[in-house]
Design a protein around this motif. Sequence first.
Motif, PDB file in Angstrom:
ATOM      1  N   MET A 279       5.790   7.311  10.207  1.00 26.04           N
ATOM      2  CA  MET A 279       6.804   8.353  10.090  1.00 26.04           C
ATOM      3  C   MET A 279       6.247   9.608   9.417  1.00 26.04           C
ATOM      4  N   THR A 280       5.422   9.430   8.392  1.00 26.02           N
ATOM      5  CA  THR A 280       4.882  10.582   7.665  1.00 26.02           C
ATOM      6  C   THR A 280       3.943  11.392   8.538  1.00 26.02           C
ATOM      7  N   LEU A 281       3.107  10.705   9.298  1.00 29.11           N
ATOM      8  CA  LEU A 281       2.141  11.388  10.158  1.00 29.11           C
ATOM      9  C   LEU A 281       2.724  11.747  11.522  1.00 29.11           C
ATOM     10  N   LYS A 282       4.016  11.422  11.730  1.00 31.28           N
ATOM     11  CA  LYS A 282       4.706  11.750  12.982  1.00 31.28           C
ATOM     12  C   LYS A 282       3.916  11.245  14.189  1.00 31.28           C
ATOM     13  N   ALA A 283       3.703   9.929  14.159  1.00 34.70           N
ATOM     14  CA  ALA A 283       2.889   9.314  15.204  1.00 34.70           C
ATOM     15  C   ALA A 283       3.573   9.397  16.564  1.00 34.70           C
ATOM     16  N   HIS A 284       2.769   9.373  17.598  1.00 39.50           N
ATOM     17  CA  HIS A 284       3.277   9.376  18.973  1.00 39.50           C
ATOM     18  C   HIS A 284       4.050   8.075  19.223  1.00 39.50           C
ATOM     19  N   PRO A 285       5.130   8.115  20.028  1.00 39.53           N
ATOM     20  CA  PRO A 285       5.896   6.878  20.312  1.00 39.53           C
ATOM     21  C   PRO A 285       5.034   5.728  20.819  1.00 39.53           C
ATOM     22  N   PHE A 286       4.023   6.042  21.623  1.00 37.19           N
ATOM     23  CA  PHE A 286       3.131   4.987  22.110  1.00 37.19           C
ATOM     24  C   PHE A 286       2.405   4.314  20.947  1.00 37.19           C
ATOM     25  N   VAL A 287       1.969   5.097  19.959  1.00 40.99           N
ATOM     26  CA  VAL A 287       1.294   4.537  18.779  1.00 40.99           C
ATOM     27  C   VAL A 287       2.254   3.672  17.978  1.00 40.99           C
ATOM     28  N   ILE A 288       3.509   4.097  17.875  1.00 42.99           N
ATOM     29  CA  ILE A 288       4.507   3.315  17.139  1.00 42.99           C
ATOM     30  C   ILE A 288       4.733   1.966  17.811  1.00 42.99           C
ATOM     31  N   VAL A 289       4.868   1.980  19.146  1.00 39.24           N
ATOM     32  CA  VAL A 289       5.058   0.721  19.881  1.00 39.24           C
ATOM     33  C   VAL A 289       3.846  -0.185  19.705  1.00 39.24           C
ATOM     34  N   ALA A 290       2.640   0.385  19.791  1.00 37.92           N
ATOM     35  CA  ALA A 290       1.423  -0.410  19.616  1.00 37.92           C
ATOM     36  C   ALA A 290       1.358  -1.008  18.218  1.00 37.92           C
ATOM     37  N   ALA A 291       1.760  -0.230  17.207  1.00 41.55           N
ATOM     38  CA  ALA A 291       1.746  -0.735  15.835  1.00 41.55           C
ATOM     39  C   ALA A 291       2.722  -1.884  15.667  1.00 41.55           C
ATOM     40  N   VAL A 292       3.905  -1.772  16.272  1.00 39.67           N
ATOM     41  CA  VAL A 292       4.895  -2.859  16.189  1.00 39.67           C
ATOM     42  C   VAL A 292       4.347  -4.124  16.838  1.00 39.67           C
ATOM     43  N   VAL A 293       3.663  -3.975  17.976  1.00 39.40           N
ATOM     44  CA  VAL A 293       3.073  -5.135  18.656  1.00 39.40           C
ATOM     45  C   VAL A 293       2.020  -5.788  17.765  1.00 39.40           C
ATOM     46  N   VAL A 294       1.175  -4.978  17.139  1.00 40.63           N
ATOM     47  CA  VAL A 294       0.131  -5.510  16.262  1.00 40.63           C
ATOM     48  C   VAL A 294       0.753  -6.232  15.066  1.00 40.63           C
ATOM     49  N   ARG A 317       0.599   5.284   0.310  1.00 39.34           N
ATOM     50  CA  ARG A 317       1.662   6.224   0.702  1.00 39.34           C
ATOM     51  C   ARG A 317       1.328   7.640   0.228  1.00 39.34           C
ATOM     52  N   ARG A 318       0.873   7.746  -1.009  1.00 37.89           N
ATOM     53  CA  ARG A 318       0.524   9.068  -1.537  1.00 37.89           C
ATOM     54  C   ARG A 318      -0.605   9.687  -0.717  1.00 37.89           C
ATOM     55  N   ARG A 319      -1.562   8.874  -0.289  1.00 37.20           N
ATOM     56  CA  ARG A 319      -2.677   9.384   0.501  1.00 37.20           C
ATOM     57  C   ARG A 319      -2.207   9.848   1.881  1.00 37.20           C
ATOM     58  N   PHE A 320      -1.288   9.086   2.495  1.00 40.65           N
ATOM     59  CA  PHE A 320      -0.765   9.499   3.797  1.00 40.65           C
ATOM     60  C   PHE A 320       0.046  10.787   3.670  1.00 40.65           C
ATOM     61  N   GLU A 321       0.815  10.912   2.606  1.00 36.80           N
ATOM     62  CA  GLU A 321       1.584  12.143   2.405  1.00 36.80           C
ATOM     63  C   GLU A 321       0.656  13.341   2.208  1.00 36.80           C
ATOM     64  N   LEU A 322      -0.427  13.141   1.468  1.00 37.56           N
ATOM     65  CA  LEU A 322      -1.402  14.218   1.288  1.00 37.56           C
ATOM     66  C   LEU A 322      -2.048  14.597   2.615  1.00 37.56           C
ATOM     67  N   LEU A 323      -2.387  13.596   3.425  1.00 38.17           N
ATOM     68  CA  LEU A 323      -2.975  13.858   4.737  1.00 38.17           C
ATOM     69  C   LEU A 323      -2.004  14.633   5.623  1.00 38.17           C
ATOM     70  N   ALA A 324      -0.702  14.268   5.565  1.00 42.69           N
ATOM     71  CA  ALA A 324       0.296  14.978   6.366  1.00 42.69           C
ATOM     72  C   ALA A 324       0.411  16.431   5.924  1.00 42.69           C
ATOM     73  N   ARG A 325       0.351  16.697   4.624  1.00 43.91           N
ATOM     74  CA  ARG A 325       0.414  18.081   4.144  1.00 43.91           C
ATOM     75  C   ARG A 325      -0.819  18.870   4.577  1.00 43.91           C
ATOM     76  N   LEU A 326      -1.980  18.230   4.551  1.00 44.60           N
ATOM     77  CA  LEU A 326      -3.200  18.911   4.991  1.00 44.60           C
ATOM     78  C   LEU A 326      -3.134  19.248   6.476  1.00 44.60           C
ATOM     79  N   ARG A 327      -2.617  18.333   7.286  1.00 47.15           N
ATOM     80  CA  ARG A 327      -2.489  18.605   8.710  1.00 47.15           C
ATOM     81  C   ARG A 327      -1.512  19.733   8.971  1.00 47.15           C
ATOM     82  N   GLN A 328      -0.390  19.738   8.209  1.00 46.17           N
ATOM     83  CA  GLN A 328       0.572  20.821   8.370  1.00 46.17           C
ATOM     84  C   GLN A 328      -0.018  22.161   7.959  1.00 46.17           C
ATOM     85  N   ALA A 329      -0.776  22.167   6.857  1.00 49.01           N
ATOM     86  CA  ALA A 329      -1.416  23.420   6.416  1.00 49.01           C
ATOM     87  C   ALA A 329      -2.425  23.910   7.449  1.00 49.01           C
TER      88      ALA A 329
END
Length: 335
Positions: A279-294, A317-329
Amino acid sequence: MPPFRQADAFLGMLAAVGFLCAAILALLGLKPMALFGFAVVVMVFRARGAALPSILVVAGALALPILLTVVSQVLRASGIEWQWVRWEDFILYPAALGLGWLAGLGISERWTFGRIYGIVTVPAGGLLLAAVLLRWERWNMLAEAAFQGVTQAVERSAEGGNPEQAAVTLRALEWQLENWANISLGLAFVMMGLAVAVVFGVTGQVMRMLYGMPGPSLGFRHMRPPDWLVWPVILLALAALADWHRPELHLRPVAWNGLIALGAVYWLNGVSLTWHALMTLKAHPFVIVAAVVVLAIPQTRLAIVMVGLFDTWYEFRRRFELLARLRQARREAND
């Protein structure tokens, strides 16, 4: 509290149906499912702030063991032996209602999902442990009967199927039965803990959909075990290691059951962590489905547990949030 709406009528009907289903389950002897049913009904009313309906549900659920006791005595006088109620039911039913009330209080007060889960799961686990130990012989008898039924089904399927796979399954069943005392309490806690997370989580989501209630201040994706919980894990791992070298210490039942139970907690943390990352990295729906399968693959359970455990030190979680902010920047800089 919001004004009366059609959702209130739906809630009343849902509660009545839930109470009736829980009562039928209690009559059929499916006590754990009945206890969950009563707890959910009380939780919904308490979260909604409906005092009178919650009192009526509590009174009805508390009266049910008494009513079933009277019915049992009448049938026994008629020569029919059918014991629906045991003395511990007069403890389990009020306890289940109390846990439902606590969960509803947590939803209305906007506690975090993790706090609600912990407050409900810890005492529920204690009640489960007490109930199993009080009926230990019956617990083992039911396990033996279940294993015999599964073994017969596997043997029948092997006649026209894959005998090698059937042999592997039978060896696994034999190992589980031999180590039933070492794993059964932990497995029971796993099932109870997952049921609490799913039942109360889904019910809380339904309350938000019906009433627009904010629900827990932090949802499932933010659920994280307290850092101190890692110390019982370390102690239980050391106990398992000591049992490996000194079996005469008889540490295996405590070590294995404890590790299985706490492993379920860290597995949930790994799942919530994965969902948070998606959710934080706004993954593609295909990636979400693949993650659920895994996540659903049994072979990945240990890896998910380890991810949830090491989150204690690495705070993913803190690292993923930081990565999401870096991608947005970076996107904003490119624009």
